[in-house]
Design a protein around this motif. Sequence first.
Motif, PDB file in Angstrom:
ATOM      1  N   ASP A 177      -0.518   5.393   9.855  1.00  0.00           N
ATOM      2  CA  ASP A 177      -1.673   5.400   8.964  1.00  0.00           C
ATOM      3  C   ASP A 177      -1.173   5.152   7.540  1.00  0.00           C
ATOM      4  O   ASP A 177       0.006   4.889   7.321  1.00  0.00           O
ATOM      5  N   THR A 178      -2.077   5.270   6.585  1.00  0.00           N
ATOM      6  CA  THR A 178      -1.694   5.043   5.191  1.00  0.00           C
ATOM      7  C   THR A 178      -0.890   6.224   4.660  1.00  0.00           C
ATOM      8  O   THR A 178      -0.892   7.321   5.240  1.00  0.00           O
ATOM      9  N   ILE A 179      -0.212   5.986   3.533  1.00  0.00           N
ATOM     10  CA  ILE A 179       0.529   7.070   2.878  1.00  0.00           C
ATOM     11  C   ILE A 179      -0.429   8.181   2.475  1.00  0.00           C
ATOM     12  O   ILE A 179      -0.136   9.371   2.657  1.00  0.00           O
ATOM     13  N   LEU A 180      -1.604   7.800   1.970  1.00  0.00           N
ATOM     14  CA  LEU A 180      -2.588   8.803   1.562  1.00  0.00           C
ATOM     15  C   LEU A 180      -2.996   9.685   2.728  1.00  0.00           C
ATOM     16  O   LEU A 180      -3.029  10.921   2.610  1.00  0.00           O
ATOM     17  N   ALA A 181      -3.291   9.077   3.878  1.00  0.00           N
ATOM     18  CA  ALA A 181      -3.708   9.844   5.059  1.00  0.00           C
ATOM     19  C   ALA A 181      -2.585  10.736   5.567  1.00  0.00           C
ATOM     20  O   ALA A 181      -2.833  11.829   6.077  1.00  0.00           O
ATOM     21  N   ASN A 182      -1.338  10.300   5.406  1.00  0.00           N
ATOM     22  CA  ASN A 182      -0.204  11.111   5.844  1.00  0.00           C
ATOM     23  C   ASN A 182       0.062  12.278   4.905  1.00  0.00           C
ATOM     24  O   ASN A 182       0.683  13.260   5.295  1.00  0.00           O
TER      25      ASN A 182
END
Length: 588
Positions: free
Chosen positions: A433-438
């Motif tokens: 997933d995206t860095i933000l979601a992680n």
Amino acid sequence: MASKTGNAFDFDLFKRLLKYTNPYKVTFYFVAVAAILLSFFAVLRPYLLKVTVDDAITPQNYDNLVFYVGLMAGVLVLEVIFQFLFVYFANWLGQEVVRDLRVNLFKHMLNFKMTYFDKSAVGRLVTRAVSDIETIASIFSQGLFMIISDILKMLVVIGFMFYQSWQLTLLVLTVLPLIMYATRVFQKKMKVAFEEVRTQVANLNTFVQERITGMKIVQLFTREKEEYKNFKEINDKHRNAWVKTVWYNSIFFPIAEMATSITIGLIVWFGGLRAVADDGITLGVIIAFIELSQLLFRPLRQIADKFNTLQMGMVAANRVFGILDTDSSISNVGKIEVKDLKGEIEFKNVRFSYTDDEEVLKGVSFKANAGETIAIVGATGAGKSTVINLLNRFYEIDSGQILVDGIDIKDITLESLRSEIAVVLQNVFLFADTILANINLSNPDISEEDVINAAKQIGIHDFINTLPNAYHYNVKERGAMLSSGQRQLISFLRAYMSNPSILILDEATSSVDTYSELLIQEATDKITKGRTSIVIAHRLATIKKADKIMVMDAGEIVEIGTHSELLQKKDGYYKNLYEVQFMAEESL
């Protein structure tokens, strides 16, 4: 749950599965009623055909012919409508059941101890949660109701046949035991065969999942040929398991077809003789009996096929319920909700073993005051990581006590305990997933602006901005698009965003480049400030700054003190460790 492989059907397991239909009783009963109506529609068609031949075609009555043909068309339309409703809602019910079952299974696995996952193959668990549960849906869509409909159809057909001609009925029934016996043997053999199929599917999934995940190791050690050979062997076992089911089908269905053909020949021979002798059997009755015999034998053959589907679903259900019946969850009976802990940690004579008779921790006792940073050092296998696993209650201790702010962690709810603890592991796991979601783990309470501000505070905002799409950069599976150091930085920010009272760093600066280490060290200073921290030490700088260093060996604490205090101990364990492992690094 014990598997009853030798039995044709497990009624206890079936009753348990039926409980999942309770929320959908209206649909369940509607499908059952539709199955009953379809059985009567099936008999109505041969009856109308018999009447049409005897009352319209034979006496050459055109009006009767038009009437009966129209009536048959109307019956056919009704049968099609009910067949559509039956198939649609039977499948709908199956999907609703497996959705609920899959949710229950995943929820159950979420609460398992780490011990369970340590001992269970990931591919096998994926098979249970995905393909096995999907197979269960076929019990309702192609198995249960179809079998009920076919059995009702057979009973109605036999009753109607006796009503029309008991002689022809007895003639047809003389062949029935042959098919029933073949069907019974077929069912038993297929049950065993499908058990083997599901086992081999799980083995195949496990092998493929592990080799794909570890493909780098396979290629680094040039194991391609060996793994290819191993895969062929496992794939052959999978093929052989399926071939066995094909073999049983190849024997059964020709026998069933032969019995059907013999029956039709007997009907034509015996019925024809009686019709010629004008002995109460008409041409319409003979034609009706030919179709009725098909209606009798075809469901019987289909029942065997549908019973296979039912058996596959039951085998899958047995495996899924086997996981649901596994009692491997951490006891969560604590009632105390904690928030904003001071962070005082105390281990009192804690003993723990992953397996019986092999103690990993042998009476460990120590105390970390609120706000302190404690470093744990020791050789591999000394028990360092076990300490933090037990603090998070990933495993249950054998004896002793672990206290947080003076409260036994068993008395604290798991959710509130773990929400107060953040862990940065050596091997960081990132989702595809995206860095933000992680970082925010899809928590709606943590906005992108909050994440950006936090990244600036611990000094990694500039690094993230160098990536394509910055915070929306997709790191792919396990963070494959990032280096180990970059994954560590993301993990630090994820821990920081949770605002923990207790921070655990498990060799978080090992195996990273110098630039990443500097960023990680800066982040460490920011993130540990004002909170209790446990650091499984690898780098010298982290150890030197610790308020207390705990030295472990073979599951015991052998030394404890500050960096300078431990270096002053003559022939001390830490002093030797320092000289061997860290002097060279310090000189650099």
